[in-house]
Write a protein that holds these residues in place. Structure first.
Motif, PDB file in Angstrom:
ATOM      1  N   LYS A 184       7.317  -1.004 -12.267  1.00  0.00           N
ATOM      2  CA  LYS A 184       6.696  -2.244 -12.747  1.00  0.00           C
ATOM      3  C   LYS A 184       5.443  -2.562 -11.941  1.00  0.00           C
ATOM      4  N   THR A 185       5.525  -3.458 -10.989  1.00  0.00           N
ATOM      5  CA  THR A 185       4.388  -3.848 -10.164  1.00  0.00           C
ATOM      6  C   THR A 185       4.458  -3.113  -8.834  1.00  0.00           C
ATOM      7  N   PRO A 186       3.378  -2.454  -8.390  1.00  0.00           N
ATOM      8  CA  PRO A 186       3.436  -1.739  -7.111  1.00  0.00           C
ATOM      9  C   PRO A 186       3.824  -2.653  -5.948  1.00  0.00           C
ATOM     10  N   GLY A 187       4.689  -2.137  -5.104  1.00  0.00           N
ATOM     11  CA  GLY A 187       5.137  -2.864  -3.916  1.00  0.00           C
ATOM     12  C   GLY A 187       6.611  -2.611  -3.656  1.00  0.00           C
ATOM     13  N   LEU A 188       7.018  -2.841  -2.422  1.00  0.00           N
ATOM     14  CA  LEU A 188       8.404  -2.672  -1.999  1.00  0.00           C
ATOM     15  C   LEU A 188       8.735  -3.666  -0.903  1.00  0.00           C
TER      16      LEU A 188
ATOM     17  N   LEU B  53       3.962   4.436   2.793  1.00  0.00           N
ATOM     18  CA  LEU B  53       5.335   4.808   2.450  1.00  0.00           C
ATOM     19  C   LEU B  53       5.866   5.994   3.253  1.00  0.00           C
ATOM     20  N   HIS B  54       5.025   7.003   3.487  1.00  0.00           N
ATOM     21  CA  HIS B  54       5.487   8.183   4.230  1.00  0.00           C
ATOM     22  C   HIS B  54       5.929   7.829   5.646  1.00  0.00           C
ATOM     23  N   GLN B  55       5.420   6.726   6.181  1.00  0.00           N
ATOM     24  CA  GLN B  55       5.792   6.305   7.530  1.00  0.00           C
ATOM     25  C   GLN B  55       7.228   5.769   7.605  1.00  0.00           C
ATOM     26  N   LEU B  56       7.819   5.510   6.447  1.00  0.00           N
ATOM     27  CA  LEU B  56       9.209   5.040   6.421  1.00  0.00           C
ATOM     28  C   LEU B  56      10.221   6.177   6.593  1.00  0.00           C
ATOM     29  N   ASP B  57       9.767   7.426   6.494  1.00  0.00           N
ATOM     30  CA  ASP B  57      10.687   8.571   6.536  1.00  0.00           C
ATOM     31  C   ASP B  57      11.616   8.557   7.739  1.00  0.00           C
ATOM     32  N   SER B  58      11.100   8.200   8.903  1.00  0.00           N
ATOM     33  CA  SER B  58      11.924   8.226  10.108  1.00  0.00           C
ATOM     34  C   SER B  58      12.897   7.049  10.178  1.00  0.00           C
ATOM     35  N   LEU B  59      12.730   6.075   9.305  1.00  0.00           N
ATOM     36  CA  LEU B  59      13.566   4.871   9.343  1.00  0.00           C
ATOM     37  C   LEU B  59      14.642   4.827   8.269  1.00  0.00           C
ATOM     38  N   GLN B  60      14.579   5.760   7.310  1.00  0.00           N
ATOM     39  CA  GLN B  60      15.534   5.720   6.203  1.00  0.00           C
ATOM     40  C   GLN B  60      15.713   7.120   5.622  1.00  0.00           C
ATOM     41  N   VAL B  61      16.702   7.279   4.715  1.00  0.00           N
ATOM     42  CA  VAL B  61      17.115   8.611   4.257  1.00  0.00           C
ATOM     43  C   VAL B  61      16.621   8.995   2.855  1.00  0.00           C
ATOM     44  N   LEU B  62      16.025   8.087   2.126  1.00  0.00           N
ATOM     45  CA  LEU B  62      15.529   8.426   0.793  1.00  0.00           C
ATOM     46  C   LEU B  62      14.314   9.340   0.914  1.00  0.00           C
ATOM     47  N   ASN B  63      14.143  10.250  -0.077  1.00  0.00           N
ATOM     48  CA  ASN B  63      12.984  11.146  -0.009  1.00  0.00           C
ATOM     49  C   ASN B  63      11.728  10.429  -0.521  1.00  0.00           C
TER      50      ASN B  63
ATOM     51  N   ALA C 201       0.843  -1.199   0.000  1.00  0.00           N
ATOM     52  CA  ALA C 201       0.000   0.000   0.000  1.00  0.00           C
ATOM     53  C   ALA C 201       0.877   1.246   0.000  1.00  0.00           C
ATOM     54  N   ALA C 202       0.721   2.080  -1.008  1.00  0.00           N
ATOM     55  CA  ALA C 202       1.497   3.316  -1.105  1.00  0.00           C
ATOM     56  C   ALA C 202       1.218   4.249   0.070  1.00  0.00           C
ATOM     57  N   SER C 203       0.071   4.116   0.700  1.00  0.00           N
ATOM     58  CA  SER C 203      -0.290   4.988   1.819  1.00  0.00           C
ATOM     59  C   SER C 203       0.623   4.811   3.031  1.00  0.00           C
TER      60      SER C 203
ATOM     61  N   GLU D 279       7.522  -2.311  13.137  1.00  0.00           N
ATOM     62  CA  GLU D 279       6.326  -3.118  13.363  1.00  0.00           C
ATOM     63  C   GLU D 279       5.075  -2.262  13.495  1.00  0.00           C
ATOM     64  N   ALA D 280       5.211  -1.077  14.084  1.00  0.00           N
ATOM     65  CA  ALA D 280       4.072  -0.164  14.235  1.00  0.00           C
ATOM     66  C   ALA D 280       3.574   0.327  12.876  1.00  0.00           C
ATOM     67  N   ILE D 281       4.458   0.434  11.915  1.00  0.00           N
ATOM     68  CA  ILE D 281       4.085   0.899  10.580  1.00  0.00           C
ATOM     69  C   ILE D 281       3.210  -0.109   9.861  1.00  0.00           C
ATOM     70  N   VAL D 282       3.513  -1.371  10.016  1.00  0.00           N
ATOM     71  CA  VAL D 282       2.826  -2.397   9.222  1.00  0.00           C
ATOM     72  C   VAL D 282       1.653  -3.043   9.944  1.00  0.00           C
ATOM     73  N   GLU D 283       1.347  -2.628  11.133  1.00  0.00           N
ATOM     74  CA  GLU D 283       0.204  -3.211  11.854  1.00  0.00           C
ATOM     75  C   GLU D 283      -1.110  -2.704  11.332  1.00  0.00           C
TER      76      GLU D 283
END
Length: 188
Positions: free
Chosen positions: A123-127, A102-112, A98-100, A184-188
């Motif tokens: 290609k196919t949505p997902g990460l 993705l913004h929650q990853l900001d605090s865990l990594q440095v990519l914008n 879910a693209a919704s 874990e809080a992001i994906v719950e």
């Protein structure tokens, strides 16, 4: 942890710098051109981080982290050389659909956000999000670059095994546990 290992995971030098400084503990991966029809697979649970500079630029990072590209691990080494300074152990693998989220990853990594979204939509949505425990060497191994290391691929088998005996964790156990809880809080 393995006693020695020859597998390496290609990742941007700036991201390797963030992992080595404890700024992030996740790797966000879609896969390279040479990943094949199945796409990216977590083929190895332990590996050396192989810093790359291909497709890397400050415009792809969150503004606060652009200086990471000046870190020694992110700078292009002497011609024909590879520096191995970091080792990773995969502790958890998640697949985000879910693209919704993705913004929650900001605090865990440095990519914008734009970079993360582009990877997600390719290609196919997902990460894939790999929570890794990063370890560092007191003195990096230096090896010759080989033609078989080139190309847009994630996994590289090095021409020799390197010992893991002198590694120290980048984060304390408590700091790493906090990274796990945040993810874990992001994906719950």
């Amino acid at each position: 942890m393995l006693i020695q290992n020859r597998m390496a995971f290609k990742e941007w030098g700036g991201v390797c710098a963030a992992l080595g400084q404890g700024i992030q503990s996740v790797i966000v991966r879609k896969g390279g051109i040479h990943e094949g029809r199945q796409g990216f697979q977590v083929a190895h649970r332990e590996f050396w981080l192989f810093p790359t500079r291909f497709h890397q630029g400050s415009e792809l990072l969150q503004p606060a982290y652009c200086d990471l590209l000046k870190a020694p691990i992110a700078i292009e080494p002497a011609s024909g050389k590879i520096m191995l300074a970091l080792y990773a152990v995969v502790e958890k693998v998640l697949e985000l659909k879910a693209a919704s989220t993705l913004h929650q990853l900001d605090s865990l990594q440095v990519l914008n956000q734009e970079t993360i979204l582009n990877r997600f939509e390719y290609k196919t949505p997902g990460l894939f999000v790999l929570l890794i425990r990063a370890y560092q060497l007191p003195q990096p191994f230096q090896l010759e670059n080989e033609i078989q290391y080139d190309g847009c691929r994630t996994w590289v088998e090095l021409t020799q095994e390197f010992p893991t005996s002198n590694l120290t964790p980048v984060l304390t156990d408590e700091q790493f546990q906090q990274q796990l809880l945040t993810l874990e809080a992001i994906v719950e």
